[in-house]
Design a protein around this motif. Structure first.
Motif, PDB file in Angstrom:
ATOM      1  N   THR A 112     -28.082  48.413  37.458  1.00  0.00           N
ATOM      2  CA  THR A 112     -27.262  47.430  38.172  1.00  0.00           C
ATOM      3  C   THR A 112     -28.162  46.453  38.922  1.00  0.00           C
ATOM      4  OG1 THR A 112     -25.463  49.034  38.431  1.00  0.00           O
ATOM      5  CG2 THR A 112     -25.431  47.124  39.881  1.00  0.00           C
ATOM      6  N   TYR A 113     -27.803  45.177  38.873  1.00  0.00           N
ATOM      7  CA  TYR A 113     -28.567  44.128  39.549  1.00  0.00           C
ATOM      8  C   TYR A 113     -27.601  43.218  40.314  1.00  0.00           C
ATOM      9  CZ  TYR A 113     -31.790  45.566  35.861  1.00  0.00           C
ATOM     10  OH  TYR A 113     -32.559  46.305  35.003  1.00  0.00           O
ATOM     11  N   ARG A 114     -28.111  42.582  41.337  1.00  0.00           N
ATOM     12  CA  ARG A 114     -27.345  41.559  42.050  1.00  0.00           C
ATOM     13  C   ARG A 114     -27.976  40.212  41.746  1.00  0.00           C
ATOM     14  NH1 ARG A 114     -27.627  38.608  46.589  1.00  0.00           N
ATOM     15  NH2 ARG A 114     -25.667  38.027  47.623  1.00  0.00           N
ATOM     16  N   VAL A 115     -27.161  39.244  41.362  1.00  0.00           N
ATOM     17  CA  VAL A 115     -27.678  37.930  40.985  1.00  0.00           C
ATOM     18  C   VAL A 115     -28.201  37.202  42.229  1.00  0.00           C
ATOM     19  CG1 VAL A 115     -27.137  35.696  39.956  1.00  0.00           C
ATOM     20  CG2 VAL A 115     -26.095  37.782  39.032  1.00  0.00           C
ATOM     21  N   ARG A 116     -29.465  36.820  42.173  1.00  0.00           N
ATOM     22  CA  ARG A 116     -30.119  36.125  43.279  1.00  0.00           C
ATOM     23  C   ARG A 116     -30.027  34.612  43.080  1.00  0.00           C
ATOM     24  NH1 ARG A 116     -35.856  38.311  41.967  1.00  0.00           N
ATOM     25  NH2 ARG A 116     -35.106  37.359  40.026  1.00  0.00           N
ATOM     26  N   PHE A 117     -30.291  33.878  44.136  1.00  0.00           N
ATOM     27  CA  PHE A 117     -30.273  32.422  44.043  1.00  0.00           C
ATOM     28  C   PHE A 117     -31.294  31.933  43.022  1.00  0.00           C
ATOM     29  CE2 PHE A 117     -31.781  28.203  45.303  1.00  0.00           C
ATOM     30  CZ  PHE A 117     -30.593  27.509  45.322  1.00  0.00           C
ATOM     31  N   MET A 118     -32.462  32.606  42.961  1.00  0.00           N
ATOM     32  CA  MET A 118     -33.518  32.176  42.047  1.00  0.00           C
ATOM     33  C   MET A 118     -33.200  32.482  40.586  1.00  0.00           C
ATOM     34  SD  MET A 118     -35.601  30.612  43.933  1.00  0.00           S
ATOM     35  CE  MET A 118     -36.921  30.361  42.760  1.00  0.00           C
ATOM     36  N   ASP A 119     -32.115  33.202  40.333  1.00  0.00           N
ATOM     37  CA  ASP A 119     -31.684  33.479  38.955  1.00  0.00           C
ATOM     38  C   ASP A 119     -30.810  32.358  38.391  1.00  0.00           C
ATOM     39  OD1 ASP A 119     -32.903  35.991  39.089  1.00  0.00           O
ATOM     40  OD2 ASP A 119     -31.091  36.948  39.855  1.00  0.00           O
ATOM     41  N   ILE A 120     -30.422  31.402  39.243  1.00  0.00           N
ATOM     42  CA  ILE A 120     -29.441  30.377  38.881  1.00  0.00           C
ATOM     43  C   ILE A 120     -30.132  29.126  38.353  1.00  0.00           C
ATOM     44  CG2 ILE A 120     -27.551  28.948  39.781  1.00  0.00           C
ATOM     45  CD1 ILE A 120     -26.955  31.936  39.685  1.00  0.00           C
ATOM     46  N   ASP A 121     -29.509  28.487  37.340  1.00  0.00           N
ATOM     47  CA  ASP A 121     -30.054  27.230  36.808  1.00  0.00           C
ATOM     48  C   ASP A 121     -29.217  26.046  37.277  1.00  0.00           C
ATOM     49  OD1 ASP A 121     -27.774  27.162  35.226  1.00  0.00           O
ATOM     50  OD2 ASP A 121     -28.799  27.736  33.382  1.00  0.00           O
ATOM     51  N   SER A 122     -29.479  24.878  36.713  1.00  0.00           N
ATOM     52  CA  SER A 122     -28.810  23.650  37.166  1.00  0.00           C
ATOM     53  C   SER A 122     -27.322  23.632  36.848  1.00  0.00           C
ATOM     54  CB  SER A 122     -29.483  22.425  36.537  1.00  0.00           C
ATOM     55  OG  SER A 122     -29.374  22.464  35.127  1.00  0.00           O
ATOM     56  N   GLU A 140     -20.365  33.211  31.404  1.00  0.00           N
ATOM     57  CA  GLU A 140     -21.407  32.917  32.378  1.00  0.00           C
ATOM     58  C   GLU A 140     -21.328  33.856  33.580  1.00  0.00           C
ATOM     59  OE1 GLU A 140     -18.789  29.157  34.140  1.00  0.00           O
ATOM     60  OE2 GLU A 140     -20.643  28.800  33.030  1.00  0.00           O
ATOM     61  N   ILE A 141     -22.465  34.039  34.231  1.00  0.00           N
ATOM     62  CA  ILE A 141     -22.568  34.873  35.427  1.00  0.00           C
ATOM     63  C   ILE A 141     -23.034  33.997  36.579  1.00  0.00           C
ATOM     64  CG2 ILE A 141     -23.696  36.875  36.465  1.00  0.00           C
ATOM     65  CD1 ILE A 141     -24.079  38.008  33.683  1.00  0.00           C
ATOM     66  N   HIS A 142     -22.495  34.238  37.772  1.00  0.00           N
ATOM     67  CA  HIS A 142     -22.756  33.363  38.910  1.00  0.00           C
ATOM     68  C   HIS A 142     -23.477  34.084  40.039  1.00  0.00           C
ATOM     69  CE1 HIS A 142     -19.222  31.601  36.803  1.00  0.00           C
ATOM     70  NE2 HIS A 142     -19.899  30.479  37.006  1.00  0.00           N
ATOM     71  N   ASN A 168     -17.190  43.743  35.705  1.00  0.00           N
ATOM     72  CA  ASN A 168     -16.449  44.508  34.685  1.00  0.00           C
ATOM     73  C   ASN A 168     -16.025  43.688  33.474  1.00  0.00           C
ATOM     74  OD1 ASN A 168     -16.514  46.977  36.178  1.00  0.00           O
ATOM     75  ND2 ASN A 168     -14.896  46.150  37.496  1.00  0.00           N
ATOM     76  N   GLU A 169     -16.615  42.503  33.274  1.00  0.00           N
ATOM     77  CA  GLU A 169     -16.349  41.705  32.085  1.00  0.00           C
ATOM     78  C   GLU A 169     -17.637  41.513  31.296  1.00  0.00           C
ATOM     79  OE1 GLU A 169     -13.591  38.306  31.973  1.00  0.00           O
ATOM     80  OE2 GLU A 169     -13.476  38.520  34.155  1.00  0.00           O
ATOM     81  N   GLU A 170     -17.574  41.713  29.962  1.00  0.00           N
ATOM     82  CA  GLU A 170     -18.761  41.567  29.135  1.00  0.00           C
ATOM     83  C   GLU A 170     -19.213  40.112  29.115  1.00  0.00           C
ATOM     84  OE1 GLU A 170     -19.355  43.870  25.388  1.00  0.00           O
ATOM     85  OE2 GLU A 170     -19.408  41.877  24.480  1.00  0.00           O
ATOM     86  N   SER A 171     -20.471  39.906  29.434  1.00  0.00           N
ATOM     87  CA  SER A 171     -21.012  38.550  29.493  1.00  0.00           C
ATOM     88  C   SER A 171     -21.930  38.235  28.319  1.00  0.00           C
ATOM     89  CB  SER A 171     -21.790  38.361  30.795  1.00  0.00           C
ATOM     90  OG  SER A 171     -22.424  37.116  30.830  1.00  0.00           O
ATOM     91  N   CYS A 172     -22.603  39.260  27.797  1.00  0.00           N
ATOM     92  CA  CYS A 172     -23.629  39.020  26.795  1.00  0.00           C
ATOM     93  C   CYS A 172     -23.939  40.334  26.096  1.00  0.00           C
ATOM     94  CB  CYS A 172     -24.859  38.471  27.515  1.00  0.00           C
ATOM     95  SG  CYS A 172     -26.362  38.445  26.566  1.00  0.00           S
ATOM     96  N   TYR A 173     -24.282  40.259  24.803  1.00  0.00           N
ATOM     97  CA  TYR A 173     -24.760  41.462  24.123  1.00  0.00           C
ATOM     98  C   TYR A 173     -25.842  41.076  23.123  1.00  0.00           C
ATOM     99  CZ  TYR A 173     -21.710  40.393  20.067  1.00  0.00           C
ATOM    100  OH  TYR A 173     -21.112  39.810  18.977  1.00  0.00           O
ATOM    101  N   ALA A 174     -26.674  42.056  22.796  1.00  0.00           N
ATOM    102  CA  ALA A 174     -27.839  41.756  21.959  1.00  0.00           C
ATOM    103  C   ALA A 174     -28.294  42.999  21.224  1.00  0.00           C
ATOM    104  CB  ALA A 174     -28.983  41.224  22.809  1.00  0.00           C
TER     105      ALA A 174
END
Length: 221
Positions: free
Chosen positions: A133-143, A180-182, A208-214
């Motif tokens: 589990t991770y928490r999205v940081r400000f530095m993870d965000i793009d334009s 997308e993730i925010h 709890n929503e799938e955002s990406c898979y690989a």
């Protein structure tokens, strides 16, 4: 880092053509990647001179297709990537029809066809490896105000063990982005592995929503 370098090549082309992120954002749009397919003959090594290339291959009303590749000093291609881009309307948060002034300068060929790219591999009896589990940081965000695509790779690879990563090399990755993730959201990264231990499967979910898979294909060192 490899993906960062490849994406920088397309960014440099956009800047050269005067189609900077700031200019696109001022129009109320942003480029979003929906899929990468990466193949690796080998990774560049420390101190090696390489050339990084990108080319806008084609586009239709909604999708742009771009190729990337890296050559070593002898002109041998050691890495390839094929990517799909869409134009996001920032206000509506929906995919927009492509604007001619934003795609024609790249020189890609217009086509009515939509590429049918293979989805990432799946396996019903794959063995569970981990969930982090991770928490999205400000530095993870793009334009575009959502998580930069490159961070998904970090979360996925982080789900594998040190022993596995020290004894295997990546040969192919197919990653598909769905939602997308925010900033501030909680991200879950699930990892499993095939019976032959050479394919790993990854799923990223946020709230709890799938955002990406690989899927990643590996070879033993």
């Amino acid at each position: 880092m490899l993906i960062n370098i490849l994406m920088l090549a397309s960014q440099n082309q956009s800047i050269y053509l005067g189609l900077t992120e700031e200019k696109i954002n001022d129009k109320g749009y942003g480029w979003v990647i929906t899929q990468h397919i990466l193949t690796v003959e080998r990774l560049p090594i420390f101190g090696e001179n390489i050339r990084v290339y990108t080319k806008a291959k084609s586009y239709n009303r909604y999708f742009c297709y771009r190729d990337f590749w890296i050559e070593d000093g002898n002109g041998t291609i050691i890495t390839r990537m094929h990517s799909v881009f869409v134009l996001m309307d920032h206000k509506k948060r929906k995919i927009a029809r492509l604007l001619p002034e934003l795609v024609e300068p790249y020189g890609g060929e217009y086509t009515n066809k939509i590429e049918r790219l293979a989805n990432p591999l799946t396996e019903s009896n794959a063995q569970y490896v981990s969930e982090k589990t991770y928490r999205v940081r400000f530095m993870d965000i793009d334009s575009n105000q959502h998580v930069n695509n490159v961070h998904y790779f970090d979360w996925m690879i982080d789900g594998l063990t040190e022993d596995f990563l020290l004894t295997h090399d990546l040969t192919e990755m197919n990653i598909k982005y769905k939602k997308e993730i925010h900033y501030g959201e909680t991200v879950d990264s699930e990892t499993s592995i095939s019976e032959n231990k050479l394919v790993t499967y990854h799923k990223i979910s946020a709230e709890n929503e799938e955002s990406c898979y690989a899927s990643c294909t590996w070879k033993s060192r």
